[in-house]
Motif scaffolding. Structure first.
Motif, mmCIF file in Angstrom:
data_model
loop_
_atom_site.group_PDB
_atom_site.id
_atom_site.type_symbol
_atom_site.label_atom_id
_atom_site.label_comp_id
_atom_site.label_asym_id
_atom_site.label_seq_id
_atom_site.Cartn_x
_atom_site.Cartn_y
_atom_site.Cartn_z
ATOM 1 N N VAL A 1 0.858 -1.178 0.000
ATOM 2 C CA VAL A 1 0.000 0.000 0.000
ATOM 3 C C VAL A 1 0.895 1.229 0.000
ATOM 4 C CG1 VAL A 1 -1.768 1.298 1.252
ATOM 5 C CG2 VAL A 1 -1.815 -1.214 1.256
ATOM 6 N N ILE A 2 0.740 2.069 -1.027
ATOM 7 C CA ILE A 2 1.472 3.330 -1.120
ATOM 8 C C ILE A 2 0.495 4.456 -0.825
ATOM 9 C CG2 ILE A 2 2.735 4.888 -2.644
ATOM 10 C CD1 ILE A 2 3.679 2.439 -4.202
ATOM 11 N N ARG A 3 0.844 5.311 0.116
ATOM 12 C CA ARG A 3 -0.043 6.412 0.491
ATOM 13 C C ARG A 3 0.661 7.744 0.293
ATOM 14 N NH1 ARG A 3 -1.031 9.835 4.938
ATOM 15 N NH2 ARG A 3 -3.203 10.603 4.839
ATOM 16 N N GLY A 4 -0.019 8.678 -0.391
ATOM 17 C CA GLY A 4 0.451 10.050 -0.412
ATOM 18 C C GLY A 4 0.256 10.662 0.962
ATOM 19 N N ALA A 5 1.285 11.298 1.507
ATOM 20 C CA ALA A 5 1.239 11.776 2.885
ATOM 21 C C ALA A 5 0.086 12.746 3.133
ATOM 22 C CB ALA A 5 2.570 12.429 3.257
ATOM 23 N N ASP A 6 -0.347 13.456 2.100
ATOM 24 C CA ASP A 6 -1.426 14.437 2.251
ATOM 25 C C ASP A 6 -2.735 13.944 1.624
ATOM 26 O OD1 ASP A 6 0.370 16.257 3.485
ATOM 27 O OD2 ASP A 6 1.103 16.851 1.501
ATOM 28 N N SER A 7 -2.861 12.656 1.398
ATOM 29 C CA SER A 7 -4.025 12.122 0.700
ATOM 30 C C SER A 7 -5.287 12.200 1.551
ATOM 31 C CB SER A 7 -3.768 10.659 0.321
ATOM 32 O OG SER A 7 -4.933 10.082 -0.249
ATOM 33 N N ASP A 8 -6.397 12.572 0.892
ATOM 34 C CA ASP A 8 -7.711 12.475 1.544
ATOM 35 C C ASP A 8 -8.439 11.194 1.133
ATOM 36 O OD1 ASP A 8 -8.119 13.260 -1.101
ATOM 37 O OD2 ASP A 8 -9.785 14.606 -0.634
ATOM 38 N N ILE A 9 -8.010 10.568 0.037
ATOM 39 C CA ILE A 9 -8.642 9.336 -0.439
ATOM 40 C C ILE A 9 -8.272 8.152 0.456
ATOM 41 C CG2 ILE A 9 -8.731 7.674 -2.346
ATOM 42 C CD1 ILE A 9 -10.255 10.193 -2.982
ATOM 43 N N LEU A 10 -7.022 8.096 0.873
ATOM 44 C CA LEU A 10 -6.548 7.027 1.746
ATOM 45 C C LEU A 10 -6.104 7.647 3.066
ATOM 46 C CD1 LEU A 10 -5.830 4.106 2.330
ATOM 47 C CD2 LEU A 10 -3.664 4.437 1.120
ATOM 48 N N PRO A 11 -7.006 7.742 4.045
ATOM 49 C CA PRO A 11 -6.635 8.310 5.342
ATOM 50 C C PRO A 11 -5.542 7.489 6.013
ATOM 51 C CG PRO A 11 -9.026 8.113 5.131
ATOM 52 C CD PRO A 11 -8.428 7.354 3.992
ATOM 53 N N ALA A 12 -4.740 8.158 6.830
ATOM 54 C CA ALA A 12 -3.641 7.479 7.508
ATOM 55 C C ALA A 12 -4.136 6.327 8.364
ATOM 56 C CB ALA A 12 -2.866 8.485 8.357
ATOM 57 N N GLU A 13 -5.278 6.517 9.032
ATOM 58 C CA GLU A 13 -5.769 5.454 9.898
ATOM 59 C C GLU A 13 -6.219 4.233 9.099
ATOM 60 O OE1 GLU A 13 -9.000 8.727 9.800
ATOM 61 O OE2 GLU A 13 -6.803 8.565 9.807
ATOM 62 N N THR A 14 -6.760 4.448 7.904
ATOM 63 C CA THR A 14 -7.131 3.315 7.050
ATOM 64 C C THR A 14 -5.895 2.551 6.607
ATOM 65 O OG1 THR A 14 -9.137 4.430 6.254
ATOM 66 C CG2 THR A 14 -8.273 2.638 4.900
ATOM 67 N N ALA A 15 -4.865 3.281 6.189
ATOM 68 C CA ALA A 15 -3.612 2.629 5.789
ATOM 69 C C ALA A 15 -3.007 1.852 6.949
ATOM 70 C CB ALA A 15 -2.628 3.670 5.266
ATOM 71 N N GLN A 16 -3.054 2.418 8.146
ATOM 72 C CA GLN A 16 -2.519 1.732 9.318
ATOM 73 C C GLN A 16 -3.290 0.450 9.610
ATOM 74 O OE1 GLN A 16 -2.719 4.799 12.279
ATOM 75 N NE2 GLN A 16 -1.076 6.005 11.334
ATOM 76 N N ASP A 17 -4.613 0.516 9.498
ATOM 77 C CA ASP A 17 -5.422 -0.679 9.721
ATOM 78 C C ASP A 17 -5.086 -1.761 8.697
ATOM 79 O OD1 ASP A 17 -6.672 0.530 11.846
ATOM 80 O OD2 ASP A 17 -8.488 1.063 10.719
ATOM 81 N N MET A 18 -4.907 -1.373 7.443
ATOM 82 C CA MET A 18 -4.566 -2.340 6.403
ATOM 83 C C MET A 18 -3.201 -2.954 6.659
ATOM 84 S SD MET A 18 -5.997 -0.125 3.158
ATOM 85 C CE MET A 18 -5.574 -1.321 1.882
ATOM 86 N N ALA A 19 -2.263 -2.139 7.116
ATOM 87 C CA ALA A 19 -0.900 -2.617 7.336
ATOM 88 C C ALA A 19 -0.794 -3.539 8.539
ATOM 89 C CB ALA A 19 0.042 -1.434 7.510
ATOM 90 N N ALA A 20 -1.836 -3.605 9.355
ATOM 91 C CA ALA A 20 -1.822 -4.512 10.505
ATOM 92 C C ALA A 20 -1.937 -5.969 10.084
ATOM 93 C CB ALA A 20 -2.949 -4.152 11.470
ATOM 94 N N THR A 21 -2.299 -6.207 8.826
ATOM 95 C CA THR A 21 -2.397 -7.561 8.297
ATOM 96 C C THR A 21 -1.004 -8.045 7.906
ATOM 97 O OG1 THR A 21 -4.577 -6.972 7.423
ATOM 98 C CG2 THR A 21 -3.577 -8.986 6.586
ATOM 99 N N PRO A 22 -0.633 -9.286 8.267
ATOM 100 C CA PRO A 22 0.753 -9.737 8.057
ATOM 101 C C PRO A 22 1.235 -9.698 6.609
ATOM 102 C CG PRO A 22 -0.397 -11.213 9.560
ATOM 103 C CD PRO A 22 -1.420 -10.261 9.037
ATOM 104 N N HIS A 23 0.340 -9.874 5.635
ATOM 105 C CA HIS A 23 0.794 -9.926 4.245
ATOM 106 C C HIS A 23 0.815 -8.557 3.574
ATOM 107 C CE1 HIS A 23 -3.386 -9.516 2.716
ATOM 108 N NE2 HIS A 23 -3.708 -10.288 3.732
ATOM 109 N N VAL A 24 0.667 -7.492 4.368
ATOM 110 C CA VAL A 24 0.558 -6.140 3.811
ATOM 111 C C VAL A 24 1.718 -5.277 4.292
ATOM 112 C CG1 VAL A 24 -0.862 -4.053 3.680
ATOM 113 C CG2 VAL A 24 -1.949 -6.313 3.710
ATOM 114 N N GLU A 25 2.350 -4.575 3.337
ATOM 115 C CA GLU A 25 3.331 -3.537 3.638
ATOM 116 C C GLU A 25 2.696 -2.190 3.318
ATOM 117 O OE1 GLU A 25 7.081 -4.013 1.646
ATOM 118 O OE2 GLU A 25 6.797 -6.178 1.466
ATOM 119 N N CYS A 26 3.116 -1.158 4.040
ATOM 120 C CA CYS A 26 2.594 0.182 3.771
ATOM 121 C C CYS A 26 3.735 1.176 3.823
ATOM 122 C CB CYS A 26 1.521 0.549 4.794
ATOM 123 S SG CYS A 26 0.721 2.142 4.466
ATOM 124 N N THR A 27 3.752 2.079 2.843
ATOM 125 C CA THR A 27 4.764 3.134 2.829
ATOM 126 C C THR A 27 4.095 4.448 2.464
ATOM 127 O OG1 THR A 27 6.957 3.735 1.977
ATOM 128 C CG2 THR A 27 5.392 2.838 0.389
#
Length: 279
Positions: free
Chosen positions: A227-253
């Motif tokens: 999961v790639i997130r733009g630091a200022d993105s409104d489409i992918l909130p930081a908390e959503t990315a964090q929740d997704m990254a809690a899954t073992p097969h997911v990386e987030c940057t």
């Protein structure tokens, strides 16, 4: 060297042609790169060139209504599941495991496919899109798509427009902005317009903006995901990315200095994708 290709696909309104742009050896392991709402497969030229040099076969389709692909007669067909149907015809053409890079809408399509039984996706990159899109972000998209189509006198004027509306792509070079402009233009009487069918906006304008909850789809996805997130993105909130990254097969940057969505055109972002797909 870039090549082009096409596939006929069946929709409720009949058969249409979806074109793609292709890089790399024909016997290379395929990577499917799918663009965002108002963009085209040519957005991935820089990424595709690097992946192709590493031996990958990179396929970058123009979704229906965009670029070189057919426009649809019924605007109501411009929906994610229509695009998934067209992309499924493309996947059937290759009939082998693929990697997926999806920016925004391209990531939504990727998640829909990756959640199905027997899907061919081996590894997936989601570029600034995730399991939940807030209502405010959807309202912004609706308001943007409600703007009347504009005729530009030349490519320079179109480039100036793209620099304004796509400033969240990040700090691109002059050559990169010019590339986006040249690959976004179609000639019309009196000048040039953006490459896509203006009717792609009709389904968005026809309804109130609502949050998009894809957490049910996300729960069914089991392959490795970046999961790639733009630091200022409104489409992918930081908390959503964090929740997704809690899954073992997911990386987030997170990409600093960008919003929705990182352009995947500079060496750092391309390197992130290339390293992940090589894993």
């Amino acid at each position: 060297m870039m090549r082009d290709g096409a596939v006929r696909w069946l929709s409720p309104a009949g058969f249409f042609t979806m074109h793609w742009w292709e890089w790399g050896p024909e016997d290379g392991a395929p990577v499917i790169c799918v663009h965002g709402l108002t963009r085209s497969g040519r957005d991935f030229d820089a990424l595709a060139e690097v992946l192709a040099a590493a031996g990958r076969r990179v396929i970058c389709p123009d979704l229906p209504g965009r670029g070189a692909s057919d426009w649809l007669p019924d605007p109501a067909l411009y929906q994610p599941m229509t695009y998934v149907g067209a992309l499924s015809h493309l996947l059937a053409r290759f009939d082998q495991p693929v990697d997926w890079v999806g920016t925004s809408l391209g990531g939504i399509c990727g998640m829909a496919i990756a959640a199905t039984r027997g899907n061919p996706i081996r590894r997936m990159v989601l570029n600034d899109v995730g399991a939940f899109i807030p209502q405010d972000a959807m309202a912004r998209i609706r308001d943007y798509m409600a703007l009347p189509p504009e005729v530009f006198p030349d490519v320079a004027a179109l480039e100036s427009h793209l620099r304004r509306v796509h400033a969240p792509f990040g700090p691109l070079t002059d050559a990169q902005w010019r590339h986006l402009a040249e690959t976004s233009a179609r000639k019309v009487e009196g000048g040039i317009m953006l490459h896509y069918d203006p009717a792609i906006a009709d389904p968005i304008r026809a309804q109130e903006a609502q949050a998009v909850d894809m957490r049910g789809l996300w729960a069914l996805i089991t392959m490795p995901v970046l999961v790639i997130r733009g630091a200022d993105s409104d489409i992918l909130p930081a908390e959503t990315a964090q929740d997704m990254a809690a899954t073992p097969h997911v990386e987030c940057t997170e990409i600093p200095g960008t919003g929705h969505a990182p352009a995947l055109m500079d060496a750092t972002q391309i390197g992130l994708v290339a390293r992940f797909l090589a894993g």
